[in-house]
Structures are given as structure tokens and as C-alpha cells.
Design an enzyme around this catalytic site. Sequence first.
Site, PDB file in Angstrom:
ATOM      1  N   LYS A 264       9.530  -2.702   1.303  1.00  0.00           N
ATOM      2  CA  LYS A 264      10.489  -1.982   0.658  1.00  0.00           C
ATOM      3  C   LYS A 264      11.905  -1.690   0.499  1.00  0.00           C
ATOM      4  CE  LYS A 264       6.468  -2.978  -1.471  1.00  0.00           C
ATOM      5  NZ  LYS A 264       5.651  -3.742   0.041  1.00  0.00           N
TER       6      LYS A 264
HETATM    7  C1  LIG Z   1       3.546  -3.948  -0.455  1.00  0.00           C
HETATM    8  C2  LIG Z   1       2.774  -3.473  -1.753  1.00  0.00           C
HETATM    9  C3  LIG Z   1       1.630  -2.850  -1.672  1.00  0.00           C
HETATM   10  C4  LIG Z   1       1.225  -2.841   0.074  1.00  0.00           C
HETATM   11  O1  LIG Z   1       2.107  -1.287   0.554  1.00  0.00           O
HETATM   12  P1  LIG Z   1       1.540  -0.640   0.990  1.00  0.00           P
HETATM   13  O2  LIG Z   1       2.229   0.371   1.477  1.00  0.00           O
HETATM   14  O3  LIG Z   1       1.940  -1.560   2.573  1.00  0.00           O
HETATM   15  O4  LIG Z   1       0.217  -0.202   1.608  1.00  0.00           O
HETATM   16  C5  LIG Z   1       0.853  -3.477  -3.085  1.00  0.00           C
HETATM   17  N1  LIG Z   1       1.262  -4.080  -4.083  1.00  0.00           N
HETATM   18  C6  LIG Z   1       1.918  -4.248  -4.200  1.00  0.00           C
HETATM   19  C7  LIG Z   1       2.635  -5.110  -5.242  1.00  0.00           C
HETATM   20  C8  LIG Z   1       3.641  -4.504  -2.923  1.00  0.00           C
HETATM   21  O5  LIG Z   1       4.481  -5.530  -3.116  1.00  0.00           O
END
Ligand SMILES: *Cc1c(COP(=O)(O)O)cnc(C)c1O
Length: 386
Positions: free
Chosen positions: A184
Site C-alpha cells: 500500500k
Molecule cells: C490490501 C487490501 C486488503 C487487505 O489488507 P491487509 O492489510 O493485507 O489485510 C483488503 N481490501 C482491499 C481492497 C485491499 O486492497
Amino acid sequence: MSAKLPFNRPCTIGPDAAYVREAIASGHLCGDGPYSKRAQALLEAKFGALHALLTTSCTAALEMSALLCDLKAGDEVILPSYTFVSTANAIALRGARPVFVDIRPDTLNLDERLIEAAITPRTRAIWPVHYAGVACEMDTIMSIARRHGLLVVEDAAQAVFASYKGRWLGTIGDLGCYSFHETKNIVCGEGGALLVNDERFARRAEILREKGTNRSQFLRGQVDKYTWVDLGSSYVPSDILAAYLVGQLEAGERITAKRGELCAEYARLLAPLADRGLLRLPVVPADCVANHHMFQVITADRGTRGALMDHLRSAGFMATFHYVPLHTSPVGKSHGWREGSLPVTEDLSARLLRLPLFYDMSHADTSAVARAMFAFYGVTWEDAAA
Ligand SMILES: *Cc1c(COP(=O)(O)O)cnc(C)c1O
């Protein structure tokens, strides 16, 4: 071959590593230490969230949201099929049924015009996902939810530092979920946050996060012992990770701005291909300010997407697709879904390609990727300029 340019490389921004050393030296390694409190205070101050609770992941924040929505067997939740598995899994874990609604062709977000037709007497909540950090049409979604007495949980995993009509994503619904996974914009390796935007969920959120105990009340001296009072799990991240996150959040505006420059560069360089109708560039509606989480193009068809991806990869540029629609997955099918039911999702997910994008990329990198794309389409830079 190993890529010249990976799809993502998590950034270290300066204070983050120093804060980690400080957290280790302080000896407070478990959760809810000084850095966790600072990270939560930063999230509350920067985004105006009522309460921000750090979690081990966005997945954990989504699972807490499912508990806070009191989802039970037989309940239904409306969400896009075009999302990461965690959005739907949190719902399915409570025995509830994910009700997939198609997406808008422009933003690839939940199509607000299709939501009301999907509401039944079993519907409990709407879980919009802000794809690529571009907001869903939240005014419409909130008014539908209020009219039908439904809760709204924003999956804002990709949307930290993005806004809609001047409001930060994650703070508009009843609950909002952030991710700080290394893929992210703002990262701490693995991590997330639950934003509690309505006071009525605050007490229970704290208990669920503390393994179902009232330990937080005990620590505040509000009860003289703590005990098992509700469901819950281990959702609290280590203060070492929170320390890394504090450094990243402090630099959040800088990280977002740099990503914005890279996206603007991609858009400018690739405009001639879009003008020739060879591909489509990302769309950001007027009410939305993006956080530049992603730069994706939509190709003419599935075959072209695959060929372009192979072409870029063999030139050393890691481009990737997104997502296998959940309604076509084995678990989606076990919930009664079948292929052919969400045409926009199926069409666009087959044609979308994400280009490398990360903080430490240079303008030479965006231009090298663009040149490789021109070569694929047989368009020369000179022709493009003409
Ligand atoms: C990355 C992501 C998640 C999960 O995030 P984590 O922190 O890895 O659990 C959930 N929803 C969306 C839309 C994502 O892009």
C-alpha cells in the site's frame, strides 16, 4: 528473469527506521505502547476520525467490522465482487452471505445505481471498496443505507490520504478499514487500522480487539479486574510496527505527492495511446481526490492485456492484473454465484493491467515503461508528438 523494475518496492522514509530502533530500546515490544498511541493520535488528527484503533492488518479490521455489524448466518452484505478476498471473507466468516453488486465502468467501484435492487429483508450492511484510492459515490451510498437502516463499512485499504468532497476516506461510513501492508502507500509491513466513526461502536471495538476482554477499561481503572465479556481475537499489532508506521504517517503527504507526480507522468506519456483508442487511463471523478495508489490501464480485450503484460515483463517491467472476480471463485460459487452475472466486473477485470508504481521510482522509470508500451502498440514517440 528478474525485473529491472518491480511492481512495488516498499519505501523507507527516514524517521521510520529510527523510531523502530527507539521502540526496541524502550523495551515495550507488545501492542498499545507509546508508538501505537502516537500512530492512533496521528490518524485521528490527520483524518478527523473519532477513534482509530491499530490492527494487525486491514483483514483484521474488516473481521472486527463484521463482528460490530453483528452479522449472523442468513444475513446479507452488499459489496463488489471486484475486490480483495478479505472484504468478502470477513463477511463469510460470520456465516453471512456476500451479495455481489456490479461495478461502475469508470472507477471500477461499487455501482451505486445497482445497490437498491440488491437489498432484501436480510440485508444488514453495505461494504463499499475504494478501488485504487478513488472514492465510491459515498453521498448516494450513505443515503441508501440510512433509508434502509443499513450499516456502512468502508474498505479503505487502498485509500489512506484519499478524499471525497473534502472528507477523508475511511471516515464517512460507520466504520472504515485501512491497510498498511507493504503493497500500500503508507506501510509498516503488515498492519491496519479500524476507524470507528460512531461512538456507539467504540466500547465494543475496544473489547473485540482485546481478545474479547474488558482489559482497556481495567487499564483505565474503570473496573477492578478484567475478564472475558464478548467475542474477540488478537488484533493488536506490536509497538515496533507502530513505530515504523508513525514515521510513514508523518511523511504521508510527501509520499502521496511523489506518487501523484509519477501518476501524472504516466498519464501524460500514455495520453497518445489513449487518444488513439488503444487503451483507457484511470478516471478520477470531480468530487474525488485520489491518493495515487495505483496506475492501471484498460486494454481493448483480454488477449491484448495478456500480450501487453508479457511484453512489459520480458522488457523487465513487472505489470500485474487485478482481481479474479470473487463471484467466479470456488467460494463465491459455493454462495450461489455464477459467471455471467456481473458483466462489467467480468469484462474490466479481464482487461485491466497495473503498471509499476512506488515511491522510489524515477521519471526515467515511468518513461521507460511508457516507451515499452509504445513499442508494443507500434506507435513511435515521434508519431505520438505529431
Ligand atoms: C490490501 C487490501 C486488503 C487487505 O489488507 P491487509 O492489510 O493485507 O489485510 C483488503 N481490501 C482491499 C481492497 C485491499 O486492497
